[in-house]
Write an enzyme that holds these catalytic residues in place. Structure first.
Site, mmCIF file in Angstrom:
data_model
loop_
_atom_site.group_PDB
_atom_site.id
_atom_site.type_symbol
_atom_site.label_atom_id
_atom_site.label_comp_id
_atom_site.label_asym_id
_atom_site.label_seq_id
_atom_site.Cartn_x
_atom_site.Cartn_y
_atom_site.Cartn_z
ATOM 1 N N ALA A 1 0.728 46.143 47.534
ATOM 2 C CA ALA A 1 0.839 46.870 48.805
ATOM 3 C C ALA A 1 2.204 46.669 49.476
ATOM 4 C CB ALA A 1 -0.280 46.452 49.741
ATOM 5 N N GLY A 2 2.854 45.528 49.201
ATOM 6 C CA GLY A 2 4.194 45.300 49.757
ATOM 7 C C GLY A 2 5.184 46.320 49.206
ATOM 8 N N HIS A 3 5.165 46.512 47.873
ATOM 9 C CA HIS A 3 6.041 47.535 47.282
ATOM 10 C C HIS A 3 5.697 48.916 47.833
ATOM 11 C CE1 HIS A 3 6.052 44.644 43.721
ATOM 12 N NE2 HIS A 3 7.347 44.795 43.969
ATOM 13 N N GLY B 1 12.551 44.518 50.493
ATOM 14 C CA GLY B 1 11.633 43.770 51.341
ATOM 15 C C GLY B 1 12.279 42.514 51.914
ATOM 16 N N LEU C 1 3.215 46.384 40.833
ATOM 17 C CA LEU C 1 3.304 46.839 42.224
ATOM 18 C C LEU C 1 2.091 46.410 43.044
ATOM 19 C CD1 LEU C 1 4.668 50.469 41.687
ATOM 20 C CD2 LEU C 1 5.946 48.331 41.950
#
Ligand code: PAF
Length: 282
Positions: free
Chosen positions: A35-37, A147, A33
């Site tokens: 920061a996008g997740h 995303g 994981l």
């Protein structure tokens, strides 16, 4: 945050929520994981009574077995991040739990799957559809978060939900980028120092292409992007296409759509990175 490994345990917890008409948010991941997740998780936590984050490196979606073996696995660090996000169950099933029998289902997504990722990663989206449909069936969420970096995956998942008539809202979340612009990806951790430094050239080129799109034809812009990226000795473009964002088909002229999106896959050594950009205002 609570870690759960079995479907039985997860469903007995989730039944308690759904029987009280509480909303369930779901973020499917393959772990590692970043920061996008975590943006997806934060949004799910904010918008639902309870959230489930799954961590499962799905073997059926890897057309390249080497990529599957080398896919980063960082469970302890993942748990730490999720602990901070709060209010979630983390579902970490075994392969037998997800696929007690080999999944032989064949999905069909027509023209959505024959282009770009589908063309260069045969079988990939069938594997994604297998695991996503299985996970949605297990979790039965009200909202599921994906995303926009995986632009084509998002379109395939929306189509899957339509085909299976599932009662779930698919929520698209914007690409999250590193400070220098590189789209966040679990695969970024596999880049060596030099590859990581040069990988920023992908997003830089895409941003610059947005400046140029007013003066260039579609074909000229495609050529410019590919040549620019390939001029960097660390990078090699697998494909760059400018498509209608609503059906993923290549456009010939800007007037063909009011939603042009440039989608790219680039190799840095053996690491494959994807990114995309919307040519808004065209
Ligand atoms: O985007 C991913 O990480 C995966 O394709 C997904 C949706 C978790 C399915 O394995």
């Amino acid at each position: 945050m609570e870690v759960i490994h079995t479907i039985k345990e997860l469903q007995s917890i989730l039944n308690r929520y759904s029987s009280q008409s509480k909303s369930i948010g779901f973020v499917p991941t393959m772990g590692a994981l970043h920061a996008g997740h975590m943006e997806l998780v934060k949004r799910s936590v904010a918008e639902n009574d309870i959230s489930v984050v799954s961590i499962f490196v799905n073997p059926t979606q890897f057309n390249d077995k080497n990529d599957l073996i080398k896919y980063p696995r960082t469970l302890e660090a993942d748990y730490k991040l999720l602990e901070e996000a709060g209010n979630s169950y983390v579902f970490v099933p075994s392969e037998e739990e997800i696929y007690p029998e080999p999944d032989v289902r064949q999905f069909g997504f027509g023209p959505l799957e024959t282009v770009m990722e589908g063309k260069f990663r045969p079988g990939h989206f069938n594997g994604v559809a297998q695991v996503v449909s299985r996970l949605l069936d297990i979790v039965k969420p009200d909202n599921a978060y994906f995303g926009e970096k995986d632009f084509q995956q998002l379109a395939i998942v929306r189509e899957l939900v339509k085909q299976l008539n599932l009662n779930v809202q698919i929520v698209a979340c914007p690409i999250i980028r590193e400070k220098d612009g590189l789209a966040m990806s679990s695969r970024n951790t596999r880049l060596n120092e030099n590859q990581r430094k040069e990988a920023v050239f992908i997003s830089k080129t895409l941003f610059e292409s947005r400046n140029r799109c007013k003066e260039y034809t579609v074909d000229a812009l495609k050529d410019w992007v590919v040549n620019n990226i390939n001029s960097n000795p660390e990078l090699h473009t697998e494909y760059f296409d400018i498509v209608d964002g609503s059906n993923l088909q290549s456009i010939g002229k800007w007037e063909d759509t009011d939603y042009p999106v440039g989608c790219i896959a680039v190799f840095a050594g053996e690491i494959r990175l994807i990114d995309n950009i919307v040519y808004s205002g065209k």
